[in-house]
Scaffold this motif. Structure first.
Motif, short mmCIF file in Angstrom:
data_model
loop_
_atom_site.label_atom_id
_atom_site.label_comp_id
_atom_site.label_asym_id
_atom_site.label_seq_id
_atom_site.Cartn_x
_atom_site.Cartn_y
_atom_site.Cartn_z
N GLU A 92 3.31 1.93 -6.31
CA GLU A 92 3.61 0.95 -7.35
C GLU A 92 4.45 1.55 -8.48
O GLU A 92 5.26 0.86 -9.11
N GLU A 93 4.27 2.85 -8.72
CA GLU A 93 5.00 3.51 -9.80
C GLU A 93 6.41 3.91 -9.37
O GLU A 93 7.36 3.82 -10.16
N LEU A 127 5.45 -3.91 -0.01
CA LEU A 127 5.25 -5.07 -0.89
C LEU A 127 4.68 -6.24 -0.10
O LEU A 127 3.78 -6.95 -0.59
N LEU A 130 1.03 -5.48 0.39
CA LEU A 130 0.25 -5.58 -0.84
C LEU A 130 0.02 -7.03 -1.26
O LEU A 130 -1.02 -7.36 -1.83
#
Length: 217
Positions: A92-93, A127, A130
């Motif tokens: 995510e970072e 993505l 997720l």
């Protein structure tokens, strides 16, 4: 989710002295877009993209094609220095690095050694995982007050119906910091009963809000 969970470890590399035509061949044969350039210790010192190689190649419109251009060492066209990431970085970072720097790939390095690579395609696939859109499910979007405990309150309603939650996302609500949007994907193709329960608890359902749902509730 960690980078080591999504990175490719079978990375094709070249030395800085390799010729440009070798990079062109590897890119075409392996259907890849980037090749990390490493030294004798497997340390990343540069990276070459298919665009770099294409720009360095003779134009097909030239009457006389100078193939000697492809004999130049790859170090003459590689990009450097290279931004790298670590296997234990959060996916995510590093997504922000892809976005802000407009990179198409990032080499993964541990103890100064190349151990993998992450591409835009890898990020897009992650993505999808997720957000839960890779499984058959229904999506419900709810506007809620931004306060402690609100997520637990809402999920308890799903729990009473024994509905399996595939994913939960939280977004800001426009420019109003007093509210958030909760986006649930649940494993049911008929979310009417859950939506009814949410409405009875006075939650503001943003989606689904089509006439057929409103009429059935």
């Amino acid at each position: 989710m960690l980078v080591e969970e999504i990175m490719k470890t079978n990375v094709i590399t070249l030395s800085p002295e390799a010729k440009i035509d070798a990079a062109l061949r590897l890119l075409n044969e392996n259907h890849i877009r980037h090749i990390p350039i490493v030294d004798s210790t497997n340390k990343v010192i540069g990276i070459v993209s298919d665009r770099d190689v294409r720009d360095a190649s003779p134009s097909i419109f030239n009457e006389v094609v100078d193939s000697e251009e492809l004999k130049n060492p790859i170090k003459t066209i590689m990009s450097q220095p290279v931004i790298t990431i670590h296997p234990l970085d959060f996916v995510e970072e590093i997504a922000s690095i892809f976005y802000e720097e407009e990179f198409a790939c990032l080499p993964v390095v541990r103890d100064h050694q190349l151990v993998g690579i992450v591409t835009e395609k890898d990020m897009l696939h992650t993505l999808i995982q997720l957000t839960g859109t890779n499984v058959q499910s229904s999506q419900i979007e709810i506007k809620v007050p931004d306060r402690i405990g609100i997520l637990a309150e809402v999920t308890s309603i799903f729990g009473k119906r024994k509905v399996k939650i595939t994913s939960v996302l939280i977004y800001p609500y426009k420019n109003d910091p007093s509210y958030k949007i909760l986006v649930f994907r649940i494993q049911t193709m008929n979310p009417l009963s859950v939506i009814q329960d949410l409405r009875e608890e006075n939650y503001d359902i943003l989606w689904p809000n089509t006439p057929e749902y409103k009429n059935d509730l």
